[in-house]
Design an enzyme around this catalytic site. Structure first.
Site, mmCIF file in Angstrom:
data_model
loop_
_atom_site.group_PDB
_atom_site.id
_atom_site.type_symbol
_atom_site.label_atom_id
_atom_site.label_comp_id
_atom_site.label_asym_id
_atom_site.label_seq_id
_atom_site.Cartn_x
_atom_site.Cartn_y
_atom_site.Cartn_z
ATOM 1 N N GLU A 1 21.434 -22.545 -18.330
ATOM 2 C CA GLU A 1 20.522 -21.779 -17.463
ATOM 3 C C GLU A 1 21.656 -20.624 -16.874
ATOM 4 O O GLU A 1 21.103 -19.457 -16.658
ATOM 5 C CB GLU A 1 19.872 -22.535 -16.274
ATOM 6 N N ASP B 1 0.855 -1.212 -0.059
ATOM 7 C CA ASP B 1 -0.120 0.020 0.003
ATOM 8 C C ASP B 1 0.920 1.141 -0.005
ATOM 9 O O ASP B 1 2.137 1.305 0.282
ATOM 10 C CB ASP B 1 -0.968 -0.025 1.428
#
Ligand code: GLA
Length: 734
Positions: A616, A536
């Site tokens: 990877e 928030d």
């Protein structure tokens, strides 16, 4: 001037670049709300209010004979309980021993340069040399010495208006607040839809657009945090409003605790919206001369669609809300050991991960949960913030020194608001945990919440942080909070004051955050609450980034990031590449796609780097290099949602564009595959129409890319992805 008081018409008009907001003091001194919408002049818009005898609409005493006036349908600036208004109210309060009723009338105003601040609460601030103005309007109860000061911050250039209210009691008897919203706002028409962002743990901020119907549409949290389930950001908009067109008003509450946003469609199809602290368990007593300050609400209006609203909100939050110096600095690309090891690690294992991290070119190792007290699972240890040296095989300082020697910074996880019953802290201070006397506590993740409404707990928390940061060279903390708060009862507060505890908890949290920010300004703090359970604008005043979700699946993150983007800057979205099959849902996605999704925000890794294949590792190195090269675009670029994962089933796409149009990126993740697929096109946005950009070795004008679009490469496998960065060329080659 951004704020104009017309003494003849008695109107206050607030002007921003694209919007106008107006209030009017009527003949009885009631503060009416007369306009909020597309930018216009300072005319008196009260002509839009149509007096009429609507029946069953009550009159304040002075209007006994005039049934055409009723606060039941007149638009008001700060609605109260007890004056004939039957819609949702901003304020419900009463003096002790009397009926809770108020009748607020105008009592004065003040306009000043700069932006007001709110004691102990987050608030927007003016940038350096930025012209921002403050308006204060005082309202007073017609009968009693109860005062409400309405605060307005006008950020003209940013298209932002902030609001807050301060309620003051000057009577000898206490004033009991039952509901004290940050604002109320009346729209007579045109706001037919409500967009909110609901969710769950590991599935936060899902886009939810509802048509408003008669009655109250309400969202909120009573969990003591802003929550995974709802978010204190919402949008009101027209039924036809799209990404690029139409009117919409964004509303963000700067608050990290229980909140409420309500929108009521009244009998004449007007909409009233209120937002503030949730009133369910709220009660606040004001003794003589005390005041209550509501959290701040931030508003923005545009008639240019949801995308424009997003960019306005994102820019304003980046520049006028986040204070951490990290907001403008390149964030470290980190590896976090949580999904790599969970609680099962040793110092040696961490160093192996760090070694690989250094090889790949990462900047930081973050040591997550399990390094302290007796904590080998999530049933014990919270509160005992001393290092488990047996597990690490060395002191924290020694571990950090070795990590630093590899060229990596060090970060650490902490969850200071919580306590395990199996901890020394709990054994020493059982009353510091919130529980209902005489009852077995309700536990969440087998832990209790510390009572941050108490001074000694606040001081303990500050001291724990000082102690931790004094132990080693710590550059980052991940501040977690892993349960919804129930059994709210403070053993230090009288029975009749328990209604204040939830809010005092948040004030305590903000005090600790303020302390850390001012004492350790260079510390990078990442907020977290089981992922994005406390995502928030209140938290962003203290932390520049938040762990967006415990769900690290790239495909589910598409929706989570999409929803989050409406209310918050992408630079605040912490996102990591994790392992496959994904730990939350078992999905398999290409490594490249996981990278592209995580680069939407503050980028990192969360898997055992030691177990990556050579291929990877090669891809990870490439991703890190690419991110480092373009981080400014991802951190400061304007964000464009190009297709919605909630509507478009073939792919989700988004773009960043530097504000001057000089550079842009486009990212696409395919979410479905077809035999004999149709060609997929996409239109860029935000480019300079007559500038030339190069894409895949070919030149295009900005106009061509935006109006004609570009052709996307065919997907080669499930959840394939594609990303391009284009730059404005000096001039055309041919
Ligand atoms: C929360 C966080 C995770 C991790 C764990 C540790 O769930 O969101 O990222 O830190 O706690 O317990």
């Amino acid at each position: 001037m951004a704020i104009l008081f017309d003494s003849k018409a008695k109107t206050f008009t607030l002007q921003t670049k694209k919007s106008t907001y107006q209030m009017k003091i009527d003949e009885q001194g009631v503060l009416l709300h007369t306009y909020f919408g597309a930018g216009t002049d300072e005319s008196d818009y009260s002509y839009l209010i149509v007096p009429d005898d609507h029946g069953f609409c009550a009159q304040p005493s002075e209007h006994g004979g005039n049934r055409n006036y009723s606060l039941d349908f007149y638009p008001q600036e700060y609605s109260v309980h007890g004056n004939g208004d039957f819609r949702i109210k901003a304020l419900r309060a009463g003096l002790e021993g009397r009926v809770p009723a108020l009748d607020l009338r105008y009592g004065g105003y003040e306009i000043s340069d700069g932006k007001y601040a709110l004691p102990g609460l987050p608030a927007f601030f003016a940038g350096k040399e930025e012209k921002v103005h403050t308006l204060r309007i005082v309202l007073k109860d017609l009968y009693e010495e109860v005062y409400v000061t309405l605060f307005y911050g006008v950020f003209e250039e940013k298209d932002i208006i902030t609001r807050a209210a301060v309620i003051q009691n000057r009577n000898n008897v206490p004033l009991r607040l039952k509901r004290a919203m940050s604002m109320s706002l009346d729209f007579p028409e045109g706001m037919d839809a409500f967009i909110c962002f609901h969710g769950k743990h590991a599935g936060e901020r899902q886009f939810d657009r509802r048509t408003l119907h008669s009655g109250v549409t309400a969202i909120g949290s009573n969990r003591g945090t802003s929550s995974h389930q709802q978010n204190p950001f919402a949008i009101l908009c027209g039924k036809d409003t799209t990404e690029e067109f139409g009117s919409c008003c964004g509303l963000s509450l700067l608050y990290s605790g229980s909140f409420q946003i309500q929108a009521e469609v009244d009998q004449f199809e007007g909409v009233r919206v209120t937002c503030g602290i949730h009133d369910e368990e709220f009660e606040w007593i004001l003794n003589k001369d005390e005041e209550f300050v509501t959290p701040e609400a931030v508003l923005s209006y545009t008639d240019q669609g949801l995308g424009d609203l997003t960019r306005t909100m994102q820019r304003a939050m980046s520049e006028n809300l986040i204070r951490s110096p990290w907001k403008n600095k390149k964030r470290p690309v980190l590896v976090n050991n949580w999904e790599a090891t969970y609680f099962d690690f040793t110092g040696k294992k961490l160093l192996q991960i760090a070694q690989q991290a250094a090889r790949i070119g990462l900047d930081m190792l973050v040591l997550d949960d399990g390094w302290f007290g007796k904590r080998d699972d999530d049933n014990s240890g919270l509160g005992d913030w001393y290092v488990n040296e047996e597990k690490l095989g060395c002191t924290l300082r020694e571990l950090v020194e070795q990590v630093n020697e590899m060229g990596l910074q060090f970060g650490i996880w902490i969850e200071p608001e919580m306590v395990s019953e199996n901890s020394d802290l709990y054994r020493e201070h059982p009353d510091w945990a919130m529980t209902i006397p005489g009852r077995d506590p309700v536990r969440g993740r087998n832990q209790l919440t510390l009572d941050l409404s108490r001074r000694e707990v606040i001081e303990y928390m500050k001291a724990s942080i000082d102690q931790l940061l004094g132990m080693a060279n710590i550059a980052y903390i991940k501040w977690d909070m892993n349960r919804s708060v129930d059994n709210v009862f403070s053993s230090a507060a009288p029975y009749l004051s328990q209604g204040a505890v939830r809010h005092k908890y948040i004030l305590g949290l903000y005090e600790v955050m303020e302390y850390i920010l001012s004492r350790y300004p260079d510390l990078l703090i990442e907020g977290c609450s089981g992922g994005g359970g406390r995502y928030d604008a209140g938290m962003l005043y203290y932390v520049p980034q938040i762990w967006c979700s415990d769900n690290t699946d790239a495909i589910e993150r598409l929706r989570i990031h999409y929803g989050t983007s409406f209310g918050y800057p992408m630079s605040t979205v912490a996102a990591h590449v994790s392992v496959c099959p994904n730990h939350q849902n078992g999905r398999v996605t290409p490594f490249q796609t996981r990278g592209i999704c995580a680069m939407q925000g503050a980028f990192g890794y969360e898997l055992d780097l030691d177990k990556l294949s050579e291929e990877e590792i090669r891809q990870a190195k490439e991703q890190v290099e690419f991110y480092n090269m373009h981080y400014e675009l991802f951190q400061n670029g304007d964000y464009y949602r190009l297709s919605s994962p909630f509507e478009h089933h073939d792919f989700t796409a988004w773009s960043y564009v530097m504000p001057d149009g000089s550079k842009a990126s486009l990212s696409v993740v395919y979410t479905d595959l077809h035999g004999n697929p149709k060609p997929q096109r996409i239109k860029w946005r935000g480019l300079i129409p007559d500038a030339v950009y190069e894409l895949d070795g070919q030149e295009y004008t900005g106009a061509a890319l935006m109006r004609g679009g570009c052709i996307l490469p065919k997907p080669r496998e499930n959840y394939d992805s594609w990303m391009a960065v284009i730059e404005r060329k000096a001039k055309r080659n041919k």
